[in-house]
Every structure is written in structure tokens, then in C-alpha cells.
Write a protein that holds these residues in place. Structure first.
Motif, PDB file in Angstrom:
ATOM      1  N   ALA A   1       0.827  -1.207   0.000  1.00  0.00           N
ATOM      2  CA  ALA A   1       0.000   0.000   0.000  1.00  0.00           C
ATOM      3  C   ALA A   1       0.862   1.258   0.000  1.00  0.00           C
ATOM      4  N   GLU A   2       1.947   1.230   0.777  1.00  0.00           N
ATOM      5  CA  GLU A   2       2.842   2.385   0.827  1.00  0.00           C
ATOM      6  C   GLU A   2       3.537   2.605  -0.514  1.00  0.00           C
ATOM      7  N   LEU A   3       3.987   1.530  -1.126  1.00  0.00           N
ATOM      8  CA  LEU A   3       4.634   1.644  -2.425  1.00  0.00           C
ATOM      9  C   LEU A   3       3.645   2.115  -3.489  1.00  0.00           C
ATOM     10  N   THR A   4       2.420   1.650  -3.391  1.00  0.00           N
ATOM     11  CA  THR A   4       1.380   2.091  -4.330  1.00  0.00           C
ATOM     12  C   THR A   4       1.166   3.599  -4.250  1.00  0.00           C
ATOM     13  N   ALA A   5       1.184   4.127  -3.037  1.00  0.00           N
ATOM     14  CA  ALA A   5       0.983   5.567  -2.860  1.00  0.00           C
ATOM     15  C   ALA A   5       2.066   6.389  -3.545  1.00  0.00           C
ATOM     16  N   ILE A   6       3.244   5.808  -3.697  1.00  0.00           N
ATOM     17  CA  ILE A   6       4.358   6.527  -4.336  1.00  0.00           C
ATOM     18  C   ILE A   6       4.305   6.375  -5.848  1.00  0.00           C
ATOM     19  N   ILE A   7       4.239   5.133  -6.324  1.00  0.00           N
ATOM     20  CA  ILE A   7       4.390   4.915  -7.768  1.00  0.00           C
ATOM     21  C   ILE A   7       3.122   5.246  -8.549  1.00  0.00           C
TER      22      ILE A   7
END
Length: 616
Positions: free
Chosen positions: A181-187
Motif C-alpha cells: 500500500a505504501e509503495l502504491t501511494a508513491i508509484i
């Protein structure tokens, strides 16, 4: 200098200060204490009214426990929470004094405790502390902390920094520790500063390779990768070859959907070409095709370019009024910065890392008694579109050359800026890592009005005039690893104040001043063969012409030529046009008769994001 206080605010500030000092005095002397905080067996006396006023958490507990049967001191036990006595004592003292010893080591613990105990003022102080110290080394950790504590201000600031420097941040070990979820928020962000979508895909695959069970999370993340921005060849050869994808039918199906979308786009282009011919009866799309189109996941079809994809190769024009970037392919100019800090007489250089430096001018430094005269040394900041003052050039000079190699900028030769105007052979070296100046190995001879080019970690000094004011045809190369200058084959024509650039791994020199006047001749130096070759002349004899290599093309810009006035006299006149070299025809052709903002400017090839600038 003290900040003036609004007279209407002065009574309120005085009363707040008086109240806080009075409460602190009561606490330190144990007066009117009616409450005790118990943390893991340790007692911290305080005032319930202060706790209730500063924290909704304490207010709720005190009101809930208020009533008959309470002793003179109410006890609030905090053993159930993960709090250390020293930490709670520090927070308690802050409520009385507004003093909180924050550091990089304890700020996260203090922030978590402030969130748990609902002390908004401490929470705000910690967020400001982290925001001020936000950097590449901690942005991912701060981003996760902001999400965990539900602090949008902190999370968004950290995410924006991670997006701005994504190619570097994605190599950080903390990157692999992000949740899906955190990586999704960035990419998923449009502001991702990447020039190629392949970097996003490779970062996602590196993250997935480090996870224990990546298949489900990977499906979610691949929906954020904009595959249609990738070259089809990369999609066919690289993407499908990853083991994590080839072993998952679900993921392969997603990739196949992208391939189909690529084919439809190509078919659309062919259809547009077909419509240029006499129109035929249009056919309605088949139900099967319509259904397939509706089944395409919108995320996989996202073609919105990332922020970093607006980076372009531009010609940077720097003068003492403004810094402007020119795109020769679209004939558009972009305003980069006001150049009030840039001296009129300067030299400029761009490094392999796309760092732009300017040196020149003269100013007096009162703090330096031995050598009060210095030259300006500036660096362009592409993020803020501004010129930053760097450590001044300690040896002021004019008509010098600038080169770069091995993380250093070299100021070479020139003339002293004083009454003697002594011709120099000295070389000053600026270390881009330590931000310090030092002396490098001197030239074998004095020279000014020469040209300097850099190529493959070597610095070349070409032509110029010697101390006898005669034009030189000498050529030198400096090897920073060996700390030595070496003589190379001389030019065929001695000249000064000419244009020079590296084009197709050869050094081109054009026009300039000879001992007999202006010249339009052009020579090319073969670095491998150590030989000079004459080329077709430039269409006009000039001095101070600028040569710029940009996107595998060679441009000639501006300079001075002799123009006859109405009285019949010839006077030097500045020309602000642009020419491009045609390799096939071996000749120059003009592309712009006059470009604005080019007067008295120096010109550099740079890569900048046009979204950071204003179109003129």
C-alpha cells in the motif's frame, strides 16, 4: 534584531508568559499538586487542570474519575501504554515550560507518545522538526511514520520528496521494506520524477523479489505501472522475461492486455493513415472487440506522462538579466530564472551530471584582508530555478576558460583584473564534493582568450593569445589522474575568441580572431588520431561564436562581426542568430535569424524539465 511585537498582542503574550512561569513555579515547589502520573512504578506529580487543558486524553480520564471518594491527589496509571517514565516526564515538563529536547534519535518516540496521549502542541512541534530535517536518507521512514500516525502533512511532504528523487530513493534499502500500500501511494503519483517508465517497473520488480509472497501484492502494484509509456520492444523482451511474471498466469494475462492495447494503438495509427485515402464505408466494432475493450483495466491503460518525462534537451542562455532555455526542435523559449546575481562578463560550464556553473565578475570582500578581490562563482539550482552563491573564486580574472573533469571545475588561464592585466598560466580547481577551491597544475605557458572543452575526463585548452598578444595555435590536454599537461598537435590556424565543442567524439573549432583579423574557418581535431582537418568555412567571419552540441546535433550561436555603418566605418556588431550543421551536406544552414535573450549570453547544452519553467 528583535522582531517587533504587535501592541494589541502584547498583553496576551505577557499574560501567557506569566501564567506559564507561575505554573512551572508551582510544579517545581510542589504547591497545589493534585494529580500524580504513575508510569511503570514511577510517580510524576503535576496539576490535573494543566493536564486537562492540554490533552483531551487526560481531560476525559480526569472527568471520568472525578467524584466523591477521591483523595487529595488523583492517580492516573499509564502502565498499560508503551510509555517510558523519562519520556512522559519530558512531555510533562513541556506542558509547563514549552521546552522539549528533540533529536533525530528520540523524535519518533516523542511523536508516537504525543499521538497516544493526544497532546496536539507536542505533535505539531515534532512534525515541524521532522519536516525541517526531511532528506533523502529518511524520507521513506518519515513517510511511513506519517501514514502510521495519520499525519497528512508529514506523509505528503515525505512522499513528494521520494517522488522527486525516485531513481535514488528506489535504491535505498528502506525501499524494500515498504508495504504494498505504501509503495502504491508513491508509484501511482503523476509527480514521479522519472524520464522512463521502465525505471518504475524495475523498482517494483526489485521490491517484489525481496518479498515472501509477492504475487497478490505484485498484481496490485503492476496496475500502477504505466506500461503504455514503455517501448513495445522493452515490453516484449524484458517485461515478460521476469520469472515472477512468467510463472503467474494472472500476471501474464495483465501483460497480455497491455500488449493488445499496444496493437490496437498501432492499428489506430494505421487507420488514421487509411482515412487519408478516399473514405470507405465504416464498419461498426464487433461485439467481441467491444467487450474486450471494456474489460481492459483502466490502470493498465494509463498513458499520463510522469513529471520527469517532461525533461528535454535545451540550449541554456545565460546573461546578467535572465536565464532562458531554448528548444531548437520546437523553436520555443522557457524562462528559467532572473539572473541578477550573474555578472555580465562571465564564463559558464555544464558537467556530465548536468550541473551548471558560472564564474566571473568582480567584488570586494571586506572580511578577506590579504586578498579582498574575488570573482563570483554560482551554481544553478534546477529545483528552485535560481542561482546559488558558491564559494567565491579567490583569484579574480577575465578571458579565462572553464572545464570539468573528475568532480572538479577548472578555471584556466586568463588575465588578472587589475591595472597590470597580467596574462596567467595558473589553474584554479573547485572540488564539487568538498565545496573548496585549490590550485591545480599550472599551464606550460600564459594564455587568455582561449577555448576549453572537456571530454572523457580530460580537459583540452585550445588556442588563445599569449602574453605577447599574438594568437596561438597550441593545444594542450590535462589528465587529472596523472596531474599533467600534455602538448597535442597544433591547429592549422592560430586564433582566439572562437567557438569550440565536442561533436561526434571530435573537437570542432569555428571562426575567431587571427593576427590579421576575423576568420570564418573551421577545423576539426580527431582525438584518437591526434590530427586536425579543415572543414567548410562558416558562412560569416565572426569572433566569440558559441558552438553547442545538443541531441547529437551541432549548433552555432551568436558572436560578433564587422558591420559597415552609414558613414562607411566598420564597427563590431553582435549577432544573435542560430545555425545548425548538416552532416549529409557538410554545410551550415540558418534556423533562426534572431533569438531573444541571447545578447551577451553564454550558451550551454542542458537537460531541464520544462514544467519547472514558464513558456515565453
Amino acid at each position: 534584531m528583535a522582531i517587533p511585537v504587535d501592541p494589541t498582542e502584547e498583553p496576551r503574550i505577557y499574560q501567557q508568559t506569566l501564567l506559564q512561569e507561575g505554573l512551572r513555579d508551582l510544579l517545581e515547589n510542589g504547591k497545589l499538586v493534585d494529580c500524580v502520573l504513575k508510569v511503570k512504578g514511577r510517580e510524576l506529580p503535576c496539576h490535573g487542570l494543566v493536564l486537562a487543558a492540554c490533552s483531551p486524553y487526560f481531560r476525559a480520564r480526569l472527568l471520568a474519575e472525578a467524584g466523591p471518594g477521591q483523595g487529595p491527589r488523583r492517580e492516573l496509571v499509564l502502565d498499560d501504554e508503551e510509555l517510558e517514565p523519562d519520556l512522559v516526564e519530558a512531555l510533562l515538563r513541556y506542558l509547563y515550560s514549552s521546552e522539549l529536547p528533540l533529536s533525530d534519535a528520540n523524535v519518533k518516540e516523542v511523536l508516537a507518545a504525543a499521538s497516544l496521549l493526544q497532546i496536539p502542541s507536542v505533535f505539531t512541534v515534532c512534525v515541524s522538526f521532522l519536516h525541517q530535517r526531511l532528506g533523502l536518507s529518511n524520507c521513506l521512514a518519515v513517510f511511513r511514520l506519517g501514514l502510521m500516525l495519520d499525519c497528512p502533512r508529514l506523509a505528503v511532504a515525505a512522499r513528494d520528496l521520494a517522488c522527486e528523487h525516485f531513481p535514488l530513493v528506489s535504491k535505498d534499502p528502506d525501499f524494500l521494506g515498504l508495504s504494498a500500500a505504501e509503495l502504491t501511494a508513491i508509484i501511482s503519483s503523476d509527480s514521479l520524477n522519472v524520464e522512463r517508465e521502465e525505471l518504475v517497473f524495475e523498482a517494483v520488480m526489485a521490491w517484489a523479489s525481496s518479498q515472501a509472497a509477492p504475487a497478490q501484492a505484485l498484481a496490485q502494484l503492476l496496475g500502477c505501472v504505466r506500461f503504455l509509456l514503455m517501448p513495445r520492444d522493452y515490453l516484449e523482451r524484458q517485461v515478460r522475461a521476469y520469472p515472477l511474471l512468467s510463472s503467474s498466469p494472472e500476471l501474464l494475462q495483465k501483460i497480455q492486455q497491455v500488449r493488445d492495447a499496444h496493437r490496437r494503438e498501432e492499428g489506430g495509427e494505421q487507420e488514421k493513415e487509411a482515412k487519408k485515402t478516399p473514405a470507405k464505408e465504416e464498419q461498426a466494432p464487433s461485439p467481441g472487440n467491444q467487450e474486450a475493450k471494456e474489460e481492459q483495466p483502466p490502470s493498465l491503460l494509463n498513458k499520463t506522462p510522469r513529471f520527469g518525462m517532461f525533461v528535454k534537451d535545451l540550449i541554456f542562455m545565460i546573461n546578467d538579466e535572465a536565464t532562458v532555455a531554448y528548444d531548437p526542435t520546437t523553436n520555443e523559449c522557457y524562462f528559467a530564472s532572473v539572473s541578477s546575481k550573474v555578472p555580465k562578463n562571465h564564463s559558464s560550464v555544464v558537467t556530465k551530471q548536468n550541473q551548471v556553473f558560472v564564474a566571473g565578475g568582480l567584488y570586494y570582500d571586506d572580511s578577506s584582508k590579504e586578498n579582498p578581490l574575488h570573482s563570483y562563482f554560482l551554481q544553478f539550482d534546477p529545483l528552485d530555478s535560481d542561482w546559488l552563491g558558491m564559494p567565491a573564486l579567490p583569484s579574480p580574472r577575465c578571458l579565462f576558460g572553464l572545464g570539468e573533469a573528475d568532480n572538479a571545475v577548472y578555471v584556466i588561464g586568463g588575465k588578472e583584473v587589475n591595472e597590470e592585466e597580467k596574462t596567467l598560466d595558473t589553474v584554479m580547481c573547485y572540488d564539487r564534493h568538498t565545496f573548496k577551491w585549490g590550485e591545480s597544475d599550472p599551464l606550460p605557458y600564459e594564455v587568455y582568450g582561449h577555448s576549453v572543452v572537456s571530454h572523457n575526463e580530460r580537459v583540452y585548452v585550445i588556442g588563445g593569445k599569449g602574453k605577447d598578444k599574438k594568437c596561438l595555435n597550441r593545444v594542450l590536454v590535462y589528465n587529472p589522474q596523472r596531474f599533467e599537461w600534455r602538448e597535442l598537435a597544433p591547429m592549422k590556424i592560430a586564433r582566439s575568441l572562437f567557438g569550440a565543442a565536442v561533436y561526434r567524439d571530435k573537437i570542432w573549432v569555428a571562426t575567431g580572431v587571427t593576427d590579421s583579423g576575423l576568420t570564418g574557418s573551421i577545423e576539426v581535431y580527431d582525438i584518437a588520431a591526434n590530427e586536425w582537418e579543415e572543414m567548410a568555412e562558416f558562412p560569416q567571419e565572426r569572433s566569440s561564436l558559441s558552438l553547442v552540441t545538443l541531441s547529437k546535433c551541432l549548433y552555432a550561436i551568436g558572436g560578433f562581426t564587422m558591420v559597415q555603418t552609414e558613414s562607411g566605418d566598420f564597427v563590431p556588431t553582435e549577432i544573435n542568430d542560430i545555425w545548425k550543421y548538416n552532416d549529409d551536406k557538410k554545410e551550415w544552414f540558418g534556423i533562426l535569424r534572431e533569438i531573444p535573450y541571447a545578447s551577451t549570453a553564454t550558451f550551454l547544452p542542458v537537460r531541464l524539465n520544462i514544467l519547472r519553467m514558464s513558456k515565453l
